[in-house]
Design a protein around this motif. Structure first.
Motif, PDB file in Angstrom:
ATOM      1  N   ASP A  59      28.955  46.470  54.651  1.00  0.00           N
ATOM      2  CA  ASP A  59      29.246  45.808  55.876  1.00  0.00           C
ATOM      3  C   ASP A  59      30.116  44.452  55.723  1.00  0.00           C
ATOM      4  OD1 ASP A  59      28.260  48.123  57.231  1.00  0.00           O
ATOM      5  OD2 ASP A  59      26.363  47.057  57.551  1.00  0.00           O
ATOM      6  N   HIS A  60      29.822  43.813  54.740  1.00  0.00           N
ATOM      7  CA  HIS A  60      30.540  42.537  54.565  1.00  0.00           C
ATOM      8  C   HIS A  60      31.659  42.578  53.463  1.00  0.00           C
ATOM      9  CE1 HIS A  60      27.112  40.313  56.811  1.00  0.00           C
ATOM     10  NE2 HIS A  60      26.407  41.002  56.126  1.00  0.00           N
ATOM     11  N   ILE A  61      31.276  43.334  52.237  1.00  0.00           N
ATOM     12  CA  ILE A  61      32.493  43.403  51.342  1.00  0.00           C
ATOM     13  C   ILE A  61      32.833  44.837  51.686  1.00  0.00           C
ATOM     14  CG2 ILE A  61      32.796  43.245  48.919  1.00  0.00           C
ATOM     15  CD1 ILE A  61      30.357  41.518  48.476  1.00  0.00           C
ATOM     16  N   VAL A  62      33.932  44.936  52.354  1.00  0.00           N
ATOM     17  CA  VAL A  62      34.346  46.563  53.020  1.00  0.00           C
ATOM     18  C   VAL A  62      35.219  46.838  51.331  1.00  0.00           C
ATOM     19  CG1 VAL A  62      35.699  47.707  54.282  1.00  0.00           C
ATOM     20  CG2 VAL A  62      34.183  46.000  55.087  1.00  0.00           C
ATOM     21  N   GLY A  97      31.769  34.365  49.854  1.00  0.00           N
ATOM     22  CA  GLY A  97      32.445  33.825  48.567  1.00  0.00           C
ATOM     23  C   GLY A  97      32.998  35.049  47.939  1.00  0.00           C
ATOM     24  N   VAL A  98      32.573  36.271  47.833  1.00  0.00           N
ATOM     25  CA  VAL A  98      33.073  37.190  47.234  1.00  0.00           C
ATOM     26  C   VAL A  98      34.388  37.849  47.823  1.00  0.00           C
ATOM     27  CG1 VAL A  98      32.953  39.627  46.761  1.00  0.00           C
ATOM     28  CG2 VAL A  98      30.985  38.367  46.135  1.00  0.00           C
ATOM     29  N   ASN A  99      34.467  37.673  49.047  1.00  0.00           N
ATOM     30  CA  ASN A  99      35.716  37.945  50.010  1.00  0.00           C
ATOM     31  C   ASN A  99      36.924  37.071  49.847  1.00  0.00           C
ATOM     32  OD1 ASN A  99      35.043  40.378  50.768  1.00  0.00           O
ATOM     33  ND2 ASN A  99      33.960  39.800  52.642  1.00  0.00           N
ATOM     34  N   ALA A 100      36.247  35.776  49.572  1.00  0.00           N
ATOM     35  CA  ALA A 100      37.423  34.605  49.119  1.00  0.00           C
ATOM     36  C   ALA A 100      38.114  34.768  47.996  1.00  0.00           C
ATOM     37  CB  ALA A 100      36.664  33.396  49.317  1.00  0.00           C
ATOM     38  N   MET A 101      37.422  35.690  47.134  1.00  0.00           N
ATOM     39  CA  MET A 101      38.025  35.789  45.926  1.00  0.00           C
ATOM     40  C   MET A 101      39.107  37.193  45.658  1.00  0.00           C
ATOM     41  SD  MET A 101      36.830  33.840  43.600  1.00  0.00           S
ATOM     42  CE  MET A 101      37.281  34.335  41.843  1.00  0.00           C
ATOM     43  N   ARG A 102      39.028  37.930  46.707  1.00  0.00           N
ATOM     44  CA  ARG A 102      39.812  38.970  46.736  1.00  0.00           C
ATOM     45  C   ARG A 102      41.393  38.909  46.909  1.00  0.00           C
ATOM     46  NH1 ARG A 102      36.600  43.562  50.681  1.00  0.00           N
ATOM     47  NH2 ARG A 102      38.454  44.816  49.905  1.00  0.00           N
ATOM     48  N   ASN A 103      42.083  39.156  46.099  1.00  0.00           N
ATOM     49  CA  ASN A 103      43.687  38.947  46.123  1.00  0.00           C
ATOM     50  C   ASN A 103      44.246  40.152  45.417  1.00  0.00           C
ATOM     51  OD1 ASN A 103      43.865  38.443  43.294  1.00  0.00           O
ATOM     52  ND2 ASN A 103      43.330  36.508  43.493  1.00  0.00           N
ATOM     53  N   PRO A 159      44.755  46.590  40.492  1.00  0.00           N
ATOM     54  CA  PRO A 159      44.931  45.319  40.827  1.00  0.00           C
ATOM     55  C   PRO A 159      44.846  45.239  42.443  1.00  0.00           C
ATOM     56  CG  PRO A 159      46.677  45.386  39.099  1.00  0.00           C
ATOM     57  CD  PRO A 159      46.200  46.966  39.525  1.00  0.00           C
ATOM     58  N   GLY A 160      43.914  44.396  42.901  1.00  0.00           N
ATOM     59  CA  GLY A 160      43.804  44.228  44.105  1.00  0.00           C
ATOM     60  C   GLY A 160      42.656  45.139  44.820  1.00  0.00           C
ATOM     61  N   GLU A 161      42.302  45.895  44.156  1.00  0.00           N
ATOM     62  CA  GLU A 161      41.405  46.909  44.587  1.00  0.00           C
ATOM     63  C   GLU A 161      39.901  46.640  44.519  1.00  0.00           C
ATOM     64  OE1 GLU A 161      44.145  50.966  44.062  1.00  0.00           O
ATOM     65  OE2 GLU A 161      42.189  50.892  42.971  1.00  0.00           O
ATOM     66  N   VAL A 162      39.021  46.960  45.452  1.00  0.00           N
ATOM     67  CA  VAL A 162      37.582  47.012  45.545  1.00  0.00           C
ATOM     68  C   VAL A 162      37.033  48.198  45.483  1.00  0.00           C
ATOM     69  CG1 VAL A 162      35.488  45.976  46.516  1.00  0.00           C
ATOM     70  CG2 VAL A 162      37.623  44.383  46.564  1.00  0.00           C
ATOM     71  N   PHE A 198      29.312  31.557  42.378  1.00  0.00           N
ATOM     72  CA  PHE A 198      29.775  30.263  41.777  1.00  0.00           C
ATOM     73  C   PHE A 198      30.652  30.443  40.393  1.00  0.00           C
ATOM     74  CE2 PHE A 198      28.895  26.030  39.795  1.00  0.00           C
ATOM     75  CZ  PHE A 198      30.076  25.461  40.224  1.00  0.00           C
ATOM     76  N   GLN A 199      29.874  30.955  39.597  1.00  0.00           N
ATOM     77  CA  GLN A 199      30.604  31.212  38.226  1.00  0.00           C
ATOM     78  C   GLN A 199      31.723  32.005  38.399  1.00  0.00           C
ATOM     79  OE1 GLN A 199      27.634  32.633  35.483  1.00  0.00           O
ATOM     80  NE2 GLN A 199      26.098  31.228  36.378  1.00  0.00           N
ATOM     81  N   MET A 200      31.789  32.948  38.989  1.00  0.00           N
ATOM     82  CA  MET A 200      32.909  34.070  39.316  1.00  0.00           C
ATOM     83  C   MET A 200      34.145  33.026  39.904  1.00  0.00           C
ATOM     84  SD  MET A 200      33.730  37.786  41.228  1.00  0.00           S
ATOM     85  CE  MET A 200      33.468  37.088  42.693  1.00  0.00           C
ATOM     86  N   ALA A 201      33.886  32.173  40.987  1.00  0.00           N
ATOM     87  CA  ALA A 201      34.686  31.255  41.720  1.00  0.00           C
ATOM     88  C   ALA A 201      35.391  30.433  40.549  1.00  0.00           C
ATOM     89  CB  ALA A 201      34.180  30.722  42.873  1.00  0.00           C
ATOM     90  N   MET A 202      34.715  29.974  39.697  1.00  0.00           N
ATOM     91  CA  MET A 202      35.134  29.063  38.770  1.00  0.00           C
ATOM     92  C   MET A 202      36.186  29.628  37.644  1.00  0.00           C
ATOM     93  SD  MET A 202      34.517  25.724  39.692  1.00  0.00           S
ATOM     94  CE  MET A 202      34.617  24.891  37.932  1.00  0.00           C
ATOM     95  N   LEU A 203      35.468  30.826  37.255  1.00  0.00           N
ATOM     96  CA  LEU A 203      35.926  31.556  35.966  1.00  0.00           C
ATOM     97  C   LEU A 203      37.416  32.144  36.244  1.00  0.00           C
ATOM     98  CD1 LEU A 203      32.983  32.903  34.314  1.00  0.00           C
ATOM     99  CD2 LEU A 203      34.473  31.185  33.296  1.00  0.00           C
ATOM    100  N   GLU A 204      37.288  32.533  37.712  1.00  0.00           N
ATOM    101  CA  GLU A 204      38.699  33.330  38.289  1.00  0.00           C
ATOM    102  C   GLU A 204      38.966  34.597  37.344  1.00  0.00           C
ATOM    103  OE1 GLU A 204      41.540  30.233  38.867  1.00  0.00           O
ATOM    104  OE2 GLU A 204      40.734  29.906  40.698  1.00  0.00           O
ATOM    105  N   PRO A 205      38.122  35.433  37.184  1.00  0.00           N
ATOM    106  CA  PRO A 205      38.368  36.670  36.292  1.00  0.00           C
ATOM    107  C   PRO A 205      39.396  37.499  37.202  1.00  0.00           C
ATOM    108  CG  PRO A 205      36.211  36.911  37.647  1.00  0.00           C
ATOM    109  CD  PRO A 205      36.682  35.647  38.072  1.00  0.00           C
ATOM    110  N   THR A 206      40.063  38.424  36.371  1.00  0.00           N
ATOM    111  CA  THR A 206      40.685  39.536  36.441  1.00  0.00           C
ATOM    112  C   THR A 206      40.292  40.553  37.119  1.00  0.00           C
ATOM    113  OG1 THR A 206      42.768  38.580  34.840  1.00  0.00           O
ATOM    114  CG2 THR A 206      43.097  40.825  35.817  1.00  0.00           C
ATOM    115  N   LEU A 207      38.985  40.968  36.385  1.00  0.00           N
ATOM    116  CA  LEU A 207      38.123  42.064  36.869  1.00  0.00           C
ATOM    117  C   LEU A 207      36.694  41.588  37.017  1.00  0.00           C
ATOM    118  CD1 LEU A 207      37.486  44.982  37.172  1.00  0.00           C
ATOM    119  CD2 LEU A 207      37.089  45.224  34.814  1.00  0.00           C
TER     120      LEU A 207
END
Length: 249
Positions: free
Chosen positions: A213-216, A191-197, A30-33, A161-170
C-alpha cells in the motif's frame, strides 16, 4: 534495447542438498519495482540470498545475470560493490563496530569500485545526517554498535539508511515490513520510495499487502513451490490479501 538490471533464467537452487527453487524466471529493468509474494516455504528468502551470493545457497541450474553479466561466480562482497544491496529480514548485530565506521568503509568501497573519490570523515557525516532524516533514523544510532540493542524498527530503519548511503543499482528488500508497527512501516516506506528512480531496480519480498500500500510495485509475482506461478500488477497483491494463495498456482 535496454539491458535488464537483473535477469533470472530457469533458476534452480538448493540449500544443504534440498531443492528449493525449481525454475524461476524473472526480468527486472531499470526503474522497476517488483514485489515477490508467496506462502511460507515457497523460496522467497532463498531467491533473495541467491541473488546476493549467500554461500549456503547453491545455484544448481540456470543463470543469474546482472546488467547482462553472469554473476554466479561472484563473491557476495563483489556483488555488493557492483551495486547489489540486500535489506535483511533479520539484521544481525555487530558488537564493537560502530555504525558510522562500518558504513563509511562500505560506502567508500562502493565509491572506489565506481571510480569515485572516497568521502572523508566530515563529508561522510554531512551526507549521513541528511540520509538519516530521510529514513527517520535517530542521530545517536550512528555512533552505536551496528544494530546492538536496537529495537526491531530501528534495525529496519538502519537497513534502509544503509541503502540510502550506498545508493545501489539493484536493491533486494527481504520482508522489510516484518515486526514493524504502522508508524515505522510508513517511515521506512517513505525512505524506500525516496530511493526510486529511473535507473534503480528493486525486488521487494513480502507476505503482506500492507507494505505494498505504501511501496506500490510495478509488477507483482507469486512464488509457490519454487516457481513464479502468476504475475501481474499491483492489484495482484490485493487479490492475494482478499483470497489468499489458493487457486493462484
Amino acid at each position: 534495447m535496454t539491458t535488464p538490471l537483473l535477469e533470472l533464467k530457469n533458476v534452480h537452487a538448493s540449500v544443504a542438498g534440498t531443492p528449493i527453487l525449481k525454475g524461476v524466471n524473472l526480468v527486472v529493468n531499470p526503474g522497476e519495482v517488483h514485489a515477490i509474494m508467496g506462502p511460507n516455504g515457497a523460496g522467497k528468502s532463498t531467491l533473495s540470498k541467491l541473488i546476493t551470493g549467500h554461500p549456503d545457497y547453491e545455484l544448481t541450474e540456470g543463470q543469474i545475470l546482472y546488467k547482462g553479466e553472469d554473476i554466479a561466480e561472484m563473491e557476495p562482497d563483489e556483488r555488493a560493490r557492483a551495486g547489489i544491496f540486500m535489506s535483511f529480514q533479520y539484521p544481525v548485530e555487530i558488537p564493537g563496530v560502530s555504525t558510522s565506521f562500518f558504513l563509511k568503509a562500505a560506502v567508500n568501497a562502493s565509491r572506489r569500485e565506481r571510480g569515485e573519490p572516497e568521502l572523508d570523515a566530515m563529508d561522510f557525516l554531512k551526507v549521513a545526517r541528511t540520509k538519516m532524516k530521510q529514513v527517520g533514523m535517530p542521530g545517536d544510532l550512528l555512533h552505536r554498535a551496528v544494530n546492538e540493542g536496537f529495537s526491531g524498527g530501528e534495525k529496519k530503519k538502519n537497513e534502509i539508511f544503509q541503502m540510502a548511503m550506498l545508493e545501489p543499482t539493484l536493491a533486494v528488500l527481504d520482508e522489510t515490513d516484518s515486526g514493524l508497527d504502522v508508524d515505522a512501516l510508513r517511515t521506512i516506506s517513505e525512505g524506500v520510495n525516496a530511493m526510486r528512480n529511473d535507473e534503480r531496480g528493486m525486488v521487494v519480498i513480502t507476505h503482506y499487502q500492507r507494505l505494498l500500500d505504501h511501496i506500490v510495485p510495478d509488477f507483482t509475482h507469486i512464488l509457490a513451490g519454487g516457481k513464479i506461478v502468476k504475475s501481474g500488477g499491483a492489484d495482484l497483491a490485493k487479490q492475494v490479501e482478499a483470497s489468499g494463495y489458493e487457486g493462484l498456482a
